[in-house]
Design a protein around this motif. Sequence first.
Motif, short mmCIF file in Angstrom:
data_model
loop_
_atom_site.label_atom_id
_atom_site.label_comp_id
_atom_site.label_asym_id
_atom_site.label_seq_id
_atom_site.Cartn_x
_atom_site.Cartn_y
_atom_site.Cartn_z
N PHE A 21 0.86 -1.18 0.00
CA PHE A 21 0.00 0.00 0.00
C PHE A 21 0.90 1.24 0.00
O PHE A 21 2.11 1.14 0.20
N ARG A 22 0.28 2.40 -0.19
CA ARG A 22 0.99 3.68 -0.09
C ARG A 22 0.10 4.67 0.67
O ARG A 22 -0.32 5.70 0.14
N CYS A 23 -0.19 4.36 1.93
CA CYS A 23 -1.13 5.18 2.70
C CYS A 23 -0.66 6.63 2.79
O CYS A 23 0.52 6.91 2.99
N VAL A 24 -1.61 7.55 2.68
CA VAL A 24 -1.28 8.96 2.52
C VAL A 24 -0.62 9.56 3.76
O VAL A 24 0.07 10.58 3.65
N TYR A 25 -0.80 8.94 4.94
CA TYR A 25 -0.17 9.48 6.14
C TYR A 25 1.13 8.77 6.48
O TYR A 25 1.77 9.08 7.49
N CYS A 26 1.52 7.79 5.66
CA CYS A 26 2.68 6.96 5.97
C CYS A 26 3.78 7.08 4.92
O CYS A 26 4.96 7.14 5.28
N MET A 27 3.42 7.11 3.65
CA MET A 27 4.40 7.11 2.56
C MET A 27 4.01 8.12 1.49
O MET A 27 2.85 8.50 1.36
N SER A 28 5.02 8.50 0.70
CA SER A 28 4.71 9.20 -0.53
C SER A 28 4.31 8.15 -1.57
O SER A 28 4.57 6.95 -1.39
N GLU A 29 3.68 8.57 -2.64
CA GLU A 29 3.21 7.61 -3.64
C GLU A 29 4.37 6.95 -4.38
O GLU A 29 4.31 5.77 -4.74
N HIS A 30 5.44 7.70 -4.57
CA HIS A 30 6.59 7.18 -5.30
C HIS A 30 7.77 7.10 -4.33
O HIS A 30 8.62 7.99 -4.29
N MET A 31 7.80 6.02 -3.55
CA MET A 31 8.82 5.83 -2.54
C MET A 31 10.12 5.29 -3.14
O MET A 31 10.09 4.55 -4.12
N THR A 32 11.23 5.67 -2.54
CA THR A 32 12.52 5.05 -2.84
C THR A 32 12.86 4.15 -1.66
O THR A 32 13.08 4.63 -0.54
N PHE A 33 12.85 2.85 -1.88
CA PHE A 33 13.08 1.90 -0.79
C PHE A 33 14.55 1.55 -0.68
O PHE A 33 15.35 1.77 -1.59
N LEU A 34 14.90 1.00 0.46
CA LEU A 34 16.27 0.58 0.72
C LEU A 34 16.67 -0.55 -0.22
O LEU A 34 15.86 -1.43 -0.53
N PRO A 35 17.92 -0.56 -0.65
CA PRO A 35 18.40 -1.74 -1.41
C PRO A 35 18.30 -2.98 -0.53
O PRO A 35 18.57 -2.93 0.67
N LYS A 36 17.91 -4.07 -1.11
CA LYS A 36 17.73 -5.30 -0.33
C LYS A 36 19.02 -5.72 0.38
O LYS A 36 18.98 -6.32 1.46
N ALA A 37 20.16 -5.37 -0.21
CA ALA A 37 21.44 -5.73 0.39
C ALA A 37 21.67 -5.03 1.72
O ALA A 37 22.50 -5.48 2.52
N ASP A 38 20.98 -3.91 1.96
CA ASP A 38 21.16 -3.17 3.20
C ASP A 38 20.38 -3.78 4.37
O ASP A 38 20.64 -3.43 5.52
N LEU A 39 19.42 -4.64 4.07
CA LEU A 39 18.57 -5.19 5.12
C LEU A 39 19.29 -6.29 5.89
O LEU A 39 20.11 -7.03 5.34
N LEU A 40 18.97 -6.40 7.17
CA LEU A 40 19.43 -7.54 7.95
C LEU A 40 18.83 -8.81 7.35
O LEU A 40 17.68 -8.82 6.93
N THR A 41 19.61 -9.88 7.34
CA THR A 41 19.08 -11.15 6.90
C THR A 41 18.11 -11.68 7.95
O THR A 41 18.05 -11.18 9.09
N LEU A 42 17.35 -12.69 7.59
CA LEU A 42 16.43 -13.31 8.54
C LEU A 42 17.20 -13.87 9.74
O LEU A 42 16.74 -13.80 10.88
N GLU A 43 18.36 -14.45 9.48
CA GLU A 43 19.18 -14.97 10.56
C GLU A 43 19.60 -13.86 11.51
O GLU A 43 19.56 -14.02 12.74
N GLU A 44 19.99 -12.71 10.95
CA GLU A 44 20.41 -11.58 11.79
C GLU A 44 19.24 -11.01 12.57
O GLU A 44 19.38 -10.62 13.74
N LEU A 45 18.07 -10.96 11.94
CA LEU A 45 16.88 -10.49 12.67
C LEU A 45 16.56 -11.43 13.82
O LEU A 45 16.21 -10.98 14.92
N ASP A 46 16.66 -12.71 13.57
CA ASP A 46 16.43 -13.70 14.62
C ASP A 46 17.40 -13.49 15.77
O ASP A 46 17.01 -13.43 16.95
#
Length: 357
Positions: free
Chosen positions: A50-75
């Motif tokens: 979704f792109r809710c009007v109070y949460c995001m702009s309509e054309h968001m720039t998201f983080l590169p997937k490589a920047d995210l913690l892996t599932l193992e790291e989140l665990d």
Amino acid sequence: MTDTAYMEARDAEARAGEPSRPSRQRPPLVDPFQRAITYLRVSVTDRCDFRCVYCMSEHMTFLPKADLLTLEELDRLCSAFIGKGVRKLRLTGGEPLVRRGIMTLFGSLSRHLDSGDLDELTLTTNGSQLPKYAAELAALGVRRINISLDTLDPDKFRAITRWGELDKVIAGIDAAQAAGMRVKINAVALKGVNENELADLVRWTHGRDMDLTIIEVMPLGDVGEGRLDQYLPLSIVRARLAERFTLDDIDYRSGGPTRYVNVAETGGRLGFITPLTHNFCESCNRVRVTCTGTLYMCLGQEDAADLRTPLRASEADDLLDGAMAEAISRKPKGHDFIIDRRHQRPALARHMSVTGG
């Protein structure tokens, strides 16, 4: 370890029936105001369908997937907090259920429910993916779930979410209830948009045996909308609802900042979250971690701590424990949310989707 390798390892571990990281209770995290940190909210992704009007702009720039913690790291990160006294863990986003492999993470974290080290594992979702995942979530020990829903009007819902479809969210609610989970609906009060529907939303949620929490707009991120145009004080909302319902204050707490009343006419609970008109910080027991491993000690402050570096620097948790303790020693007494009336800008530049709702 990649997410794919992690999921394969967890599947093998489940077959063997042996958790990879035994619980190890360590000294709890206590902030400078003697508040124990027992509630952790973790954003597993900044992406959303979704792109809710109070949460995001309509054309968001998201983080590169490589920047995210892996599932193992989140665990590992969540487990470290649980080892330091966190009793409630909420996974958020963006939309947490769009993260690839997310059910594997829920499955792994559920071991802390089985051990008794964690009281509750839950999530906040827009509901769109629940028809697919509700039964599995319930089987993994998720007992309560928060679903964001601001209107029951399909056209208005589409306008608020920009991309969402109301019937899919209703199907998600149906699936969650069919799986035996308690559902709480979160609705953001939007001036001139849904303010005349809130009484109907009270009746609808309570008629389906669901709690409802109404939330003030939080001034986070540039979403392409004027904050003053959106902002509706909940003092006004409550006064209007009191003209239709008998609202009795109650002591019920769900672990977060919500203040609840009982609605005599429906028999249901109604909550209010008021970051602007009533600061809710005095008993704050929670912190937030982003999908990149950044710890925010307060939703309404920019001060943050990098946990990804110590997490990746050693397989032992000593460096991570030290970084967590140092960060909590800087946790402020409260936030400074304000809507800038002169410049129409948010109080903080980061979007709500970065740290989770």
